[in-house]
Design an enzyme around this catalytic site. Sequence first.
Site, PDB file in Angstrom:
ATOM      1  N   TYR A 192       2.608  -0.726   2.727  1.00 20.68           N
ATOM      2  CA  TYR A 192       2.327  -0.492   3.963  1.00 20.68           C
ATOM      3  C   TYR A 192       3.568  -0.226   5.075  1.00 20.68           C
ATOM      4  CZ  TYR A 192      -2.594  -1.750   4.400  1.00 20.68           C
ATOM      5  OH  TYR A 192      -4.031  -1.817   4.300  1.00 20.68           O
ATOM      6  N   SER A 197       9.220  -8.998   3.869  1.00 22.14           N
ATOM      7  CA  SER A 197       8.534  -8.119   3.375  1.00 22.14           C
ATOM      8  C   SER A 197       9.334  -6.903   2.361  1.00 22.14           C
ATOM      9  CB  SER A 197       7.997  -7.182   4.392  1.00 22.14           C
ATOM     10  OG  SER A 197       7.302  -5.819   3.966  1.00 22.14           O
TER      11      SER A 197
END
Length: 531
Positions: free
Chosen positions: A207, A302
């Site tokens: 993402y 992330s």
Amino acid sequence: MPPLCTSLRALRTSQCPSTLLRVPLSRSIAKSPFLSPARRYASTQSEAAADARSVVTRLKNLLYGTSITLFLTFSYIYVTDTRSSIHQYVSVPALRYICSDAEDAHHFGTKALKTLYSLGLHPRERQTPKEKSGRDTDIGVDVFGEKLICPIGTSAGIDKLAEVPDALFALGAAIVEVGGTTPRPQPGNPKPRVFRLPGQNALINRYGLNSLGADDMARRLRERVRIFAKKEGYGADGEQLVLSGQAGVPPGSLQKGKLLAVQVAKNKDTKDGDIEAVRADYVYCVERLAPYADILVVNVSSPNTPGLRTLQAVEPLTRILEGVVGAARAVTRSHAQTPKVMVKVSPDEDSDEQMEGIVEAIWKSGVDGVIVGNTTNRRTLPETSVISSKEKEILKETGGLSGPHMFERTLGLVKRYRKLLDQGPPAHDGEKESTSDGGVASALTSAKDSVVAAVRGPSGRPSRDQKVIFATGGITNGKQALEILNAGASVAQIYTALIYGGVGTVTRIKKEIKKEIEEGEKSVSRRLVVA
Ligand SMILES: Cc1cc2nc3c(=O)[nH]c(=O)nc-3n(C[C@H](O)[C@H](O)[C@H](O)COP(=O)(O)O)c2cc1C
């Protein structure tokens, strides 16, 4: 005065608006003094038959009406109950069939949950009779001064924009983590960016922290508080009353026994080397969002934001975390604690040196806990995994891999972090000060304790200064959740299991935990009897 009917047809079909003339035709004819007794008898017979038919019709209608009402009531109860297997065996495959793209499926699911919640038709965890009677196994855990209803939470990324926190709480989770959000809006990576590996119950995503920004999330969370205050009838100062803690519920979750975690991150275009700018990104998010959070989560793990994981080195991490802790403590709450701060770390930065550095930054900055795990860059699946050639291709996609194969790694990391954190802050001479009462896991001896104390702690609660651990990565069932808790975590969070298992997953895991505990207790008492 109602108009008189002029047409015979209107009279026969009783469509005449005149109330006076809405008498059944057969009945008025039967009473006519001009009819012979035989015809009058025949008319009475047909009237009785008509009346009987109308009673039958009415009974039929009543039966249909009752059946439809009962069907709708039972359907409502069944479909809105998280224990119903329809969610796993019908909704999940149907969603996958309708939306071939995993991200589209996620948006569809989120929208559906949001709409259903607004209509009061959302899936929810209902209490079983055993729970209602108070005889049920207690799986509550003490976390940050709140007795959570259970040790299960949903992890970041499920509700990136904080659109459905209450619908997620309704699924039975004690912790809902919304976000991650960045200070300014950013689109994330180009699509497609989420890939399914159904054979492994796994996902790959890149993402890249797509976000509408911290202001947008703050606006949404504030609106939620206002709606809550209005519903509870708190009057003009309702919002302040809730946010200060005077309403008697945590200001984030708005429900006793549950906590809302809000995850923050930096923008992709903020240079990693410019630590002051990076710190300012995190602080900006915290200043906007802290009033609505019980826990703030700093995402430095992330894998899809280039350079983000480099921020886990001691110096930059300490600077960032100090900034976040300072901003979080600045929130004024007269009747509740200021939001706690946790840092979410990567499973891939797992050398002793890296982990010790992170722990050092945690102690130096005064952060309250750590979320161990995230998706992984590694592509190591168990040797026993049967992987189709299509899935082998998908495994080559760039991004973070998540799913059941992560479990053992998460478990190992939790044990190591627990041990490191329980050694206390590094003292000046390099010695460590112990802060724990032996840790959750190490104090456990008997089989019973190892199961029961996993959720209750050896003394019922963690020691005063013990850093809290939440774990995420590959947790799919109650047995695994208990192992994670036994290893020293207070909460087991899930993501991918929910995507493959549907909205009943949290309830299922909780049920499995209870079963494990009950079986553990039974086997201990059996052994005691034998002895
Ligand atoms: C599609 C997707 C999006 C995610 N987004 C985030 C995120 O925004 N922030 C974050 O810290 N973790 C994010 N994660 C990681 C999860 O929160 C979780 O830590 C990880 O998937 C491991 O847990 P699991 O095996 O239960 O899925 C995401 C994971 C997936 C699969």
